[in-house]
Design an enzyme around this catalytic site. Sequence first.
Site, PDB file in Angstrom:
ATOM      1  N   ASP A  25       0.831  -1.231   0.000  1.00 55.24           N
ATOM      2  CA  ASP A  25       0.000   0.000   0.000  1.00 55.24           C
ATOM      3  C   ASP A  25       0.846   1.253   0.000  1.00 55.24           C
ATOM      4  O   ASP A  25       0.364   2.326  -0.336  1.00 55.24           O
ATOM      5  CB  ASP A  25      -0.911   0.006   1.238  1.00 55.24           C
ATOM      6  N   HIS A  69      -2.724 -16.342  10.693  1.00 58.50           N
ATOM      7  CA  HIS A  69      -1.266 -16.305  10.429  1.00 58.50           C
ATOM      8  C   HIS A  69      -0.541 -17.017  11.559  1.00 58.50           C
ATOM      9  O   HIS A  69       0.572 -16.645  11.922  1.00 58.50           O
ATOM     10  CB  HIS A  69      -0.802 -14.846  10.261  1.00 58.50           C
ATOM     11  N   ASP A  76      -9.214 -10.351  10.694  1.00 57.35           N
ATOM     12  CA  ASP A  76     -10.634 -10.515  10.338  1.00 57.35           C
ATOM     13  C   ASP A  76     -10.997  -9.787   9.047  1.00 57.35           C
ATOM     14  O   ASP A  76     -12.123  -9.329   8.865  1.00 57.35           O
ATOM     15  CB  ASP A  76     -11.492  -9.967  11.471  1.00 57.35           C
ATOM     16  N   GLY A  77     -10.031  -9.612   8.132  1.00 56.70           N
ATOM     17  CA  GLY A  77     -10.395  -8.928   6.889  1.00 56.70           C
ATOM     18  C   GLY A  77     -10.459  -7.421   7.097  1.00 56.70           C
ATOM     19  O   GLY A  77     -10.090  -6.933   8.165  1.00 56.70           O
ATOM     20  N   HIS A  84      -2.154  -6.165  15.959  1.00 54.20           N
ATOM     21  CA  HIS A  84      -1.976  -6.547  17.354  1.00 54.20           C
ATOM     22  C   HIS A  84      -0.486  -6.702  17.621  1.00 54.20           C
ATOM     23  O   HIS A  84       0.330  -6.750  16.681  1.00 54.20           O
ATOM     24  CB  HIS A  84      -2.748  -7.818  17.724  1.00 54.20           C
ATOM     25  N   HIS A 119       0.588   2.939  18.557  1.00 55.31           N
ATOM     26  CA  HIS A 119      -0.228   2.225  19.559  1.00 55.31           C
ATOM     27  C   HIS A 119       0.345   0.828  19.824  1.00 55.31           C
ATOM     28  O   HIS A 119       0.549   0.435  20.980  1.00 55.31           O
ATOM     29  CB  HIS A 119      -1.660   2.114  19.044  1.00 55.31           C
ATOM     30  N   GLU A 120       0.586   0.061  18.772  1.00 57.45           N
ATOM     31  CA  GLU A 120       1.022  -1.338  18.947  1.00 57.45           C
ATOM     32  C   GLU A 120       2.363  -1.409  19.677  1.00 57.45           C
ATOM     33  O   GLU A 120       2.597  -2.319  20.494  1.00 57.45           O
ATOM     34  CB  GLU A 120       1.111  -2.044  17.595  1.00 57.45           C
ATOM     35  N   HIS A 123       2.123  -1.762  23.304  1.00 57.04           N
ATOM     36  CA  HIS A 123       1.969  -3.151  23.770  1.00 57.04           C
ATOM     37  C   HIS A 123       3.313  -3.864  23.778  1.00 57.04           C
ATOM     38  O   HIS A 123       3.625  -4.593  24.720  1.00 57.04           O
ATOM     39  CB  HIS A 123       1.027  -3.916  22.839  1.00 57.04           C
ATOM     40  N   HIS A 129      -4.361  -1.559  27.212  1.00 53.28           N
ATOM     41  CA  HIS A 129      -5.229  -0.494  26.706  1.00 53.28           C
ATOM     42  C   HIS A 129      -5.620   0.458  27.816  1.00 53.28           C
ATOM     43  O   HIS A 129      -5.919   0.026  28.921  1.00 53.28           O
ATOM     44  CB  HIS A 129      -6.468  -1.090  26.062  1.00 53.28           C
ATOM     45  N   ASP A 186     -12.318  26.604  26.376  1.00 54.94           N
ATOM     46  CA  ASP A 186     -11.837  27.493  25.317  1.00 54.94           C
ATOM     47  C   ASP A 186     -13.018  28.197  24.661  1.00 54.94           C
ATOM     48  O   ASP A 186     -12.948  29.365  24.312  1.00 54.94           O
ATOM     49  CB  ASP A 186     -11.105  26.690  24.235  1.00 54.94           C
ATOM     50  N   ASP A 279     -12.266  36.339  22.024  1.00 53.63           N
ATOM     51  CA  ASP A 279     -12.299  35.511  23.248  1.00 53.63           C
ATOM     52  C   ASP A 279     -13.566  34.673  23.311  1.00 53.63           C
ATOM     53  O   ASP A 279     -13.541  33.531  23.728  1.00 53.63           O
ATOM     54  CB  ASP A 279     -12.235  36.414  24.484  1.00 53.63           C
ATOM     55  N   ASP A 328     -14.040  33.891  28.741  1.00 51.23           N
ATOM     56  CA  ASP A 328     -13.461  32.747  28.003  1.00 51.23           C
ATOM     57  C   ASP A 328     -14.447  32.215  26.984  1.00 51.23           C
ATOM     58  O   ASP A 328     -14.077  31.832  25.889  1.00 51.23           O
ATOM     59  CB  ASP A 328     -13.124  31.590  28.976  1.00 51.23           C
TER      60      ASP A 328
END
Lengths: 367, 82
Positions: A25, A69, A76-77, A84, A119-120, A123, A129, A186, A279, A328
């Site tokens: 890709d 794998h 899962d496609g 993971h 993210h991975e 782990h 998480h 804000d 503001d 504010d």
Amino acid sequence: FVLTEGNPRWERTHLTYRIENYTPDLPRADVNYAIEKAFQLWSNVSPLTFTQVFEGQADIMISFVRGDHRDNSPFDGPGGNLAHAFQPGPGIGGDVHFDEDEWWTNNFRNYNLYRVAAHELGHSLGLSHSADIGALMYPNYIFTGDVQLSQDDIDGIHTIYGPSKNPIQPIGPKTPQVCDSKLTFDAITTIRGEVMFFKDKFYMRINSFYPEAELNFITVFWPNLPGGLQAAYEVADRDEVRFFKGHKYWAVQGQEVLPGYPKDIYRSFGFPATVKNIDAAVFEEHTGKTYFFVANKYWRYDEYKRSMDAGYPKMIAADFPGIGNKVDAVFQKDGFFYFFHGTRQYKFDPKTKRILTLQKANSWFNC
Amino acid sequence: FPVATSEETQEQELETVQKYLENYYNLKSDWNPIERQRKSGLVVEKLKQMQEFFGLKVTGKPDAKTLNVMKQARCGVPDVAQ
């Protein structure tokens, strides 16, 4: 943050990684760069260092695979489960698998490889998480355009490996907590019958059907809006909300940013160049006027004539006695203005020019 | 005849919920006939755990917001320890 059960960690701080195969890709260089950047996120805030190797067994082996794998965790496609990784340890420990049935990108389109890799790797280093939606270790995919470790992520990796050797300890953004008594805003606006509160990259939303306040990234609704908005108001009879930051403003209808935006406040509203930002702002439905608050002054703009009323700016204190010299955020509900400054919220009656109540800024969140 | 509440039929929604809880919240997937009676209670329990994790209203029921979170793309590592 949550540590992986059993507190697995690498006993060495100099770790190696190897990209075993590449997704078609993206160009190889983009994959290398995305993975390298992801490792840098974690090495920047910890004593860990990561070196890419190109053959043999590395501590963290990275691959793109699909379906079953042979690691007891089949993919899962397209969609659903994107990737993971395994907790620190020998062999498959630390390894990262990306689902090749996804489309991997280096931009906003699903799914950004850099964002998922960041993210991975958490782990791979021993984190589980986090329930903090602003954390990279939050389980669902959210891409806001930038990838940054939150304070929650940094606290987690410090708990495992200690602080970085950098004399200046890196810090990350904190996700606002709606029941934090020190919470300030804000910008705030009504939008189609609801009230939305804006803080940093996040919005908080309340509606009468769901007691829990919803907190998420502004980009979930408006991907092109920046964080750190400064003012917002709704022109209800046009179903339009305007967001302000610096001298720019955006107009949206629902989730659509109207074409031709952002525009600048000088040409559209006639503010003098001395006004660097707004503001707070609020539209008063029954007069068709919008009030813009800047430092200790305010302007009044006629939405139908599309011009600023003469005789402005005026001093806030003169016409909104008691709310202080700085605003504010402000919104209108049931004919009353709700002014916010720091942790204070003033309910103000524009007809009698009196403050009716003084409350905490986060009083709308049923804390 | 009853019209499905959303594109998915309720049966599909239940399947979505069960698969999600099996993948990420340690819900068992192999039930023997005796255990099957306890299953629905366990599903409710796991669903509450997931709703609490995501800051959703903890109902034990797959309401629209809960299903919406379940359908979002995510990491394959479970949210709770295996």
